[in-house]
Design a protein around this motif. Structure first.
Motif, PDB file in Angstrom:
ATOM      1  N   THR A   1      17.046  -0.414 -41.528  1.00 43.74           N
ATOM      2  CA  THR A   1      15.216  -0.989 -42.343  1.00 43.74           C
ATOM      3  C   THR A   1      13.841   0.033 -41.178  1.00 43.74           C
ATOM      4  N   GLY A   2      13.112   0.058 -41.559  1.00 43.61           N
ATOM      5  CA  GLY A   2      11.788   0.636 -41.454  1.00 43.61           C
ATOM      6  C   GLY A   2      10.848  -0.112 -41.342  1.00 43.61           C
ATOM      7  N   SER A   3      10.827  -1.292 -41.019  1.00 40.07           N
ATOM      8  CA  SER A   3       9.888  -2.206 -41.158  1.00 40.07           C
ATOM      9  C   SER A   3       9.341  -3.223 -40.072  1.00 40.07           C
TER      10      SER A   3
ATOM     11  N   ALA B   1      12.868  -0.562 -35.888  1.00 41.46           N
ATOM     12  CA  ALA B   1      11.537  -0.887 -35.655  1.00 41.46           C
ATOM     13  C   ALA B   1      11.682  -1.982 -33.963  1.00 41.46           C
ATOM     14  N   PHE B   2      12.587  -2.160 -34.145  1.00 38.68           N
ATOM     15  CA  PHE B   2      13.003  -3.343 -33.210  1.00 38.68           C
ATOM     16  C   PHE B   2      14.175  -2.152 -31.722  1.00 38.68           C
ATOM     17  N   GLU B   3      14.496  -0.504 -32.023  1.00 41.87           N
ATOM     18  CA  GLU B   3      15.555  -0.095 -31.252  1.00 41.87           C
ATOM     19  C   GLU B   3      14.302   0.551 -30.674  1.00 41.87           C
ATOM     20  N   CYS B   4      15.223   1.280 -29.542  1.00 38.92           N
ATOM     21  CA  CYS B   4      14.667   2.073 -28.587  1.00 38.92           C
ATOM     22  C   CYS B   4      15.404   3.495 -29.257  1.00 38.92           C
ATOM     23  N   VAL B   5      14.421   4.208 -30.285  1.00 35.70           N
ATOM     24  CA  VAL B   5      15.116   5.886 -30.916  1.00 35.70           C
ATOM     25  C   VAL B   5      14.285   6.116 -30.524  1.00 35.70           C
ATOM     26  N   HIS B   6      14.233   7.766 -30.467  1.00 33.27           N
ATOM     27  CA  HIS B   6      13.807   9.172 -29.539  1.00 33.27           C
ATOM     28  C   HIS B   6      13.169   9.741 -31.150  1.00 33.27           C
ATOM     29  N   PRO B   7      12.596  10.362 -30.974  1.00 31.33           N
ATOM     30  CA  PRO B   7      12.039  11.054 -32.149  1.00 31.33           C
ATOM     31  C   PRO B   7      12.920  12.267 -31.485  1.00 31.33           C
TER      32      PRO B   7
ATOM     33  N   ALA C   1       4.642   7.365 -47.792  1.00 28.87           N
ATOM     34  CA  ALA C   1       6.121   7.963 -47.762  1.00 28.87           C
ATOM     35  C   ALA C   1       6.978   6.444 -46.839  1.00 28.87           C
ATOM     36  N   LEU C   2       7.882   6.961 -46.498  1.00 30.84           N
ATOM     37  CA  LEU C   2       8.800   5.585 -46.000  1.00 30.84           C
ATOM     38  C   LEU C   2       7.655   5.704 -44.652  1.00 30.84           C
ATOM     39  N   SER C   3       7.989   4.314 -43.767  1.00 30.91           N
ATOM     40  CA  SER C   3       7.781   4.120 -42.508  1.00 30.91           C
ATOM     41  C   SER C   3       7.785   5.448 -41.402  1.00 30.91           C
ATOM     42  N   ALA C   4       7.119   5.389 -40.359  1.00 27.54           N
ATOM     43  CA  ALA C   4       7.473   6.484 -39.585  1.00 27.54           C
ATOM     44  C   ALA C   4       8.657   5.984 -39.123  1.00 27.54           C
TER      45      ALA C   4
ATOM     46  N   LYS D   1      11.954   6.786 -40.257  1.00 31.23           N
ATOM     47  CA  LYS D   1      11.518   8.814 -40.414  1.00 31.23           C
ATOM     48  C   LYS D   1      12.328   8.873 -39.683  1.00 31.23           C
ATOM     49  N   ILE D   2      11.783   7.691 -37.968  1.00 36.06           N
ATOM     50  CA  ILE D   2      12.069   8.892 -36.845  1.00 36.06           C
ATOM     51  C   ILE D   2      14.422   8.346 -37.033  1.00 36.06           C
ATOM     52  N   ALA D   3      14.666   7.304 -37.825  1.00 36.06           N
ATOM     53  CA  ALA D   3      15.977   7.197 -37.663  1.00 36.06           C
ATOM     54  C   ALA D   3      17.033   8.527 -38.711  1.00 36.06           C
ATOM     55  N   ILE D   4      16.244   8.752 -39.316  1.00 34.11           N
ATOM     56  CA  ILE D   4      17.259   9.944 -40.719  1.00 34.11           C
ATOM     57  C   ILE D   4      16.190  11.045 -39.576  1.00 34.11           C
ATOM     58  N   ASP D   5      14.778  11.648 -39.470  1.00 34.13           N
ATOM     59  CA  ASP D   5      15.169  13.056 -38.170  1.00 34.13           C
ATOM     60  C   ASP D   5      16.463  12.871 -37.904  1.00 34.13           C
ATOM     61  N   ARG D   6      17.349  12.186 -37.144  1.00 30.31           N
ATOM     62  CA  ARG D   6      18.422  11.751 -35.946  1.00 30.31           C
ATOM     63  C   ARG D   6      19.735  12.666 -36.659  1.00 30.31           C
ATOM     64  N   PHE D   7      19.476  12.497 -38.139  1.00 32.29           N
ATOM     65  CA  PHE D   7      20.640  12.514 -38.466  1.00 32.29           C
ATOM     66  C   PHE D   7      20.911  13.540 -38.332  1.00 32.29           C
ATOM     67  N   HIS D   8      20.194  14.854 -37.879  1.00 25.40           N
ATOM     68  CA  HIS D   8      20.793  16.152 -37.715  1.00 25.40           C
ATOM     69  C   HIS D   8      21.501  16.359 -36.468  1.00 25.40           C
ATOM     70  N   GLY D   9      21.670  15.064 -35.303  1.00 19.66           N
ATOM     71  CA  GLY D   9      22.295  15.011 -34.454  1.00 19.66           C
ATOM     72  C   GLY D   9      24.200  14.854 -35.051  1.00 19.66           C
ATOM     73  N   ILE D  10      24.271  14.263 -36.095  1.00 19.16           N
ATOM     74  CA  ILE D  10      25.846  14.354 -37.081  1.00 19.16           C
ATOM     75  C   ILE D  10      25.720  14.781 -38.215  1.00 19.16           C
ATOM     76  N   GLU D  11      25.444  15.813 -38.241  1.00 19.94           N
ATOM     77  CA  GLU D  11      25.196  15.879 -39.258  1.00 19.94           C
ATOM     78  C   GLU D  11      26.420  16.462 -40.436  1.00 19.94           C
ATOM     79  N   LYS D  12      27.139  17.382 -39.115  1.00 21.51           N
ATOM     80  CA  LYS D  12      28.787  17.745 -40.304  1.00 21.51           C
ATOM     81  C   LYS D  12      29.633  16.421 -40.658  1.00 21.51           C
TER      82      LYS D  12
END
Length: 181
Positions: A9-11, A42-48, A91-94, A97-108
């Motif tokens: 979720t992103g709210s 929104a309630f987790e510590c997620v770095h971009p 667009a999707l909330s920021a 989007k931060i979490a989705i961008d981090r999908f890169h870290g396990i993309e394979k």
């Protein structure tokens, strides 16, 4: 066969419009025996993601050892991923989007096993064009990962919780949750 569903979720509103859709989807999915892991960005510590490429799309750990480590673990064993977001400025909330961008870290890992997805969006606007940016981004992401969209609810004219509660959107999210398989 039961599914392991990961909901992201992103709210920043715990009792907002998209939270209601999320709750109703979960209720329906659990009634059918599915397990649901909910990650409220929104309630987790997620770095971009900083694009450092240390992870090599999953060959190495991400440089940020944050809440995404738990989400990564759940995503790797998921059968379905549900994205839930309010639309902020077309667009999707920021936060999500931060979490989705981090999908890169396990993309394979994410590309190795096709997953099903659902998209739940809320918007104060009445015009469905307001969702165009989020829908396009979602579509491109799914194509890149090789995932399948199996449903969506776009709750328009739902600026506040009292607005969405007068609509059929929560019921649609519940029914979609019951229908996943």
């Amino acid at each position: 066969m039961y599914m392991h569903i990961v909901m992201i979720t992103g709210s920043p509103h715990k009792k907002g419009t998209s939270a209601l859709l999320a709750d109703e989807f979960i209720r329906g999915a659990k009634e059918k025996g599915n397990s649901v892991y909910r990650f409220d960005t929104a309630f987790e510590c997620v770095h971009p993601c900083i694009g450092c490429e240390t992870c090599k799309c999953g060959d190495n750990p991400c440089v940020f050892q944050d809440a995404m480590m738990e989400l990564y673990s759940e995503l790797k064993k998921s059968d379905m991923v549900v994205f839930v977001s309010p639309l902020y400025y077309h667009a999707l909330s920021a936060q999500i989007k931060i979490a989705i961008d981090r999908f890169h870290g396990i993309e394979k890992y994410l590309q190795a096993y096709p997953r099903k997805t659902v998209l739940l969006l809320t918007a104060g606007a009445k015009d469905e064009k307001v969702a165009s940016g989020a829908l396009l981004s979602h579509s491109i992401t799914l194509r890149h990962l090789g995932w399948e969209n199996v449903g969506q609810v776009i709750a328009l004219n739902s600026y506040e919780r009292k607005d969405i509660e007068k609509t059929n959107y929560p019921q649609e999210a519940y029914e979609l949750g019951k229908a996943v398989k």
